[in-house]
Design a protein around this motif. Sequence first.
Motif, PDB file in Angstrom:
ATOM      1  N   UNK A 182      37.792  51.021  52.641  1.00 21.08           N
ATOM      2  CA  UNK A 182      39.209  51.104  52.279  1.00 21.08           C
ATOM      3  C   UNK A 182      39.846  49.716  52.278  1.00 21.08           C
ATOM      4  N   UNK A 183      39.520  48.903  53.282  1.00 27.59           N
ATOM      5  CA  UNK A 183      40.078  47.556  53.351  1.00 27.59           C
ATOM      6  C   UNK A 183      39.594  46.663  52.227  1.00 27.59           C
ATOM      7  N   UNK A 184      38.319  46.768  51.880  1.00 22.43           N
ATOM      8  CA  UNK A 184      37.780  45.983  50.766  1.00 22.43           C
ATOM      9  C   UNK A 184      38.464  46.362  49.449  1.00 22.43           C
ATOM     10  N   UNK A 185      38.604  47.661  49.232  1.00 18.22           N
ATOM     11  CA  UNK A 185      39.201  48.128  47.981  1.00 18.22           C
ATOM     12  C   UNK A 185      40.630  47.644  47.839  1.00 18.22           C
ATOM     13  N   UNK A 186      41.412  47.797  48.885  1.00 16.90           N
ATOM     14  CA  UNK A 186      42.816  47.390  48.815  1.00 16.90           C
ATOM     15  C   UNK A 186      42.935  45.868  48.735  1.00 16.90           C
ATOM     16  N   UNK A 187      42.080  45.153  49.464  1.00 13.26           N
ATOM     17  CA  UNK A 187      42.113  43.705  49.403  1.00 13.26           C
ATOM     18  C   UNK A 187      41.712  43.181  48.038  1.00 13.26           C
ATOM     19  N   UNK A 188      40.708  43.805  47.423  1.00 10.53           N
ATOM     20  CA  UNK A 188      40.309  43.399  46.082  1.00 10.53           C
ATOM     21  C   UNK A 188      41.410  43.633  45.071  1.00 10.53           C
ATOM     22  N   UNK A 189      42.154  44.724  45.236  1.00 10.77           N
ATOM     23  CA  UNK A 189      43.283  44.996  44.331  1.00 10.77           C
ATOM     24  C   UNK A 189      44.381  43.966  44.510  1.00 10.77           C
ATOM     25  N   UNK A 190      44.695  43.618  45.749  1.00  9.51           N
ATOM     26  CA  UNK A 190      45.751  42.643  46.005  1.00  9.51           C
ATOM     27  C   UNK A 190      45.356  41.239  45.565  1.00  9.51           C
ATOM     28  N   UNK A 191      44.059  40.918  45.642  1.00  6.86           N
ATOM     29  CA  UNK A 191      43.605  39.581  45.281  1.00  6.86           C
ATOM     30  C   UNK A 191      43.760  39.290  43.804  1.00  6.86           C
ATOM     31  N   UNK A 192      44.046  40.310  43.000  1.00  8.01           N
ATOM     32  CA  UNK A 192      44.311  40.104  41.576  1.00  8.01           C
ATOM     33  C   UNK A 192      45.714  39.565  41.366  1.00  8.01           C
ATOM     34  N   UNK A 193      46.652  39.949  42.231  1.00  8.52           N
ATOM     35  CA  UNK A 193      48.060  39.585  42.042  1.00  8.52           C
ATOM     36  C   UNK A 193      48.519  38.489  43.002  1.00  8.52           C
ATOM     37  N   UNK A 194      47.678  38.107  43.966  1.00  4.89           N
ATOM     38  CA  UNK A 194      48.008  37.009  44.864  1.00  4.89           C
ATOM     39  C   UNK A 194      46.705  36.345  45.287  1.00  4.89           C
ATOM     40  N   UNK A 195      46.711  35.042  45.610  1.00  2.00           N
ATOM     41  CA  UNK A 195      45.468  34.361  45.969  1.00  2.00           C
ATOM     42  C   UNK A 195      44.717  35.069  47.094  1.00  2.00           C
ATOM     43  N   UNK A 196      43.382  35.074  46.975  1.00  2.00           N
ATOM     44  CA  UNK A 196      42.571  35.780  47.967  1.00  2.00           C
ATOM     45  C   UNK A 196      42.782  35.289  49.378  1.00  2.00           C
ATOM     46  N   UNK A 197      42.955  33.979  49.558  1.00  2.00           N
ATOM     47  CA  UNK A 197      43.123  33.466  50.921  1.00  2.00           C
ATOM     48  C   UNK A 197      44.445  33.921  51.520  1.00  2.00           C
ATOM     49  N   UNK A 198      45.444  34.182  50.649  1.00  2.00           N
ATOM     50  CA  UNK A 198      46.712  34.693  51.158  1.00  2.00           C
ATOM     51  C   UNK A 198      46.593  36.166  51.554  1.00  2.00           C
ATOM     52  N   UNK A 199      45.783  36.923  50.820  1.00  2.00           N
ATOM     53  CA  UNK A 199      45.527  38.311  51.212  1.00  2.00           C
ATOM     54  C   UNK A 199      44.931  38.341  52.621  1.00  2.00           C
ATOM     55  N   UNK A 200      43.885  37.532  52.815  1.00  2.00           N
ATOM     56  CA  UNK A 200      43.235  37.461  54.128  1.00  2.00           C
ATOM     57  C   UNK A 200      44.209  36.937  55.176  1.00  2.00           C
ATOM     58  N   UNK A 201      44.931  35.859  54.811  1.00  2.00           N
ATOM     59  CA  UNK A 201      45.828  35.221  55.766  1.00  2.00           C
ATOM     60  C   UNK A 201      46.918  36.142  56.268  1.00  2.00           C
ATOM     61  N   UNK A 202      47.586  36.832  55.361  1.00  2.00           N
ATOM     62  CA  UNK A 202      48.682  37.706  55.781  1.00  2.00           C
ATOM     63  C   UNK A 202      48.166  38.935  56.523  1.00  2.00           C
ATOM     64  N   UNK A 203      46.997  39.440  56.133  1.00  2.00           N
ATOM     65  CA  UNK A 203      46.419  40.567  56.876  1.00  2.00           C
ATOM     66  C   UNK A 203      46.113  40.158  58.317  1.00  2.00           C
ATOM     67  N   UNK A 204      45.608  38.937  58.489  1.00  2.00           N
ATOM     68  CA  UNK A 204      45.312  38.444  59.830  1.00  2.00           C
ATOM     69  C   UNK A 204      46.592  38.222  60.631  1.00  2.00           C
TER      70      UNK A 204
END
Length: 315
Positions: A182-204
């Motif tokens: 579930x986390x991979x799927x949602x993170x992959x979707x968000x990484x299309x509209x915002x930089x991947x490192x920001x997806x990881x960063x804000x989740x952390x």
Amino acid sequence: MRVEDSATKSRTIAVDVAGTTTSNRGGVVLACLGVAAFSLTFPSTVWGLESFAPWSLVALRAVLAALIAGGFLLAGRVPPPDRAHRAGLVVVAAGVVIGFPMLTTLALQTSTTSHAAVVVGLLPLTTAVFSSLRTGIRPPRAFWLAALAGAGVVIGFTVGQSGGALSAGDLYLFGALLVCAAGYTEGGRLAVVMPGWQVVGWALVLSLPLAVAGAAVALPLEPVRMTAHGVIGLVWVAAGSTFLGLYVWYRGMAEIGVPRASQLQLAQPLLTLGWSFFLLGEDVSAAAPVAAVAVLVCIAVTQRAGRARPRAEEP
């Protein structure tokens, strides 16, 4: 003409978001780097458990990773995420930052890394299913057949390597499988509209208050015995697996699509078995080369067949 061009552009964007036409080699390289980083997670966790008990290790892992991520966000003066993205970030934090590390760490108290690799063998298929349900994208039949075959090879190999016995940590592993997909799927979707490192960063960063509270409770109650392996293991699972690994992984998923990227993880259990042999001294079956070749064939098929098609729209 403008209306037609706009419609065409919209369809193209929708297809790219789903990962149906993107074949960027850079995305494949990034996703592979993520898999390589993740393959060290279980051996590093075993090392970390030499110094820290499970709850302390999970909490410290999240705290350190969040501090690293927060430093990057502050240095880049990144504004807070849009309200529309916050729910998705919570899913990423709950599944990948908290849920998967906690459940797999508990499992590794009673399971070997070889046995725990079963969950990773099932993760690519589970992630593809979650992605299909979440985005409405249906990869072609050849993709699913190759994905099922690859999962079957990995499961058969890892279960056979561990003697076919079920450990007490299996429920933890299956729970980790679901929350991570579930986390991979949602993170992959968000990484299309915002930089991947920001997806990881804000989740952390979102997980930081819970992680600090967990560390404050766990550290006084659980034994701590500092060793070189324990410190190295903690640093890697925090900086390598949780931050750097997720960063390149989400960037890769954004470029080539969640279904295709997820199937690259079929190689992760075999890599983990290799690390387990070299770093932990665990025995690895002689069938490993045969399984490796079979898995690589399945990966090749999924990458060629992974040009998913969106559901047909109603006329």
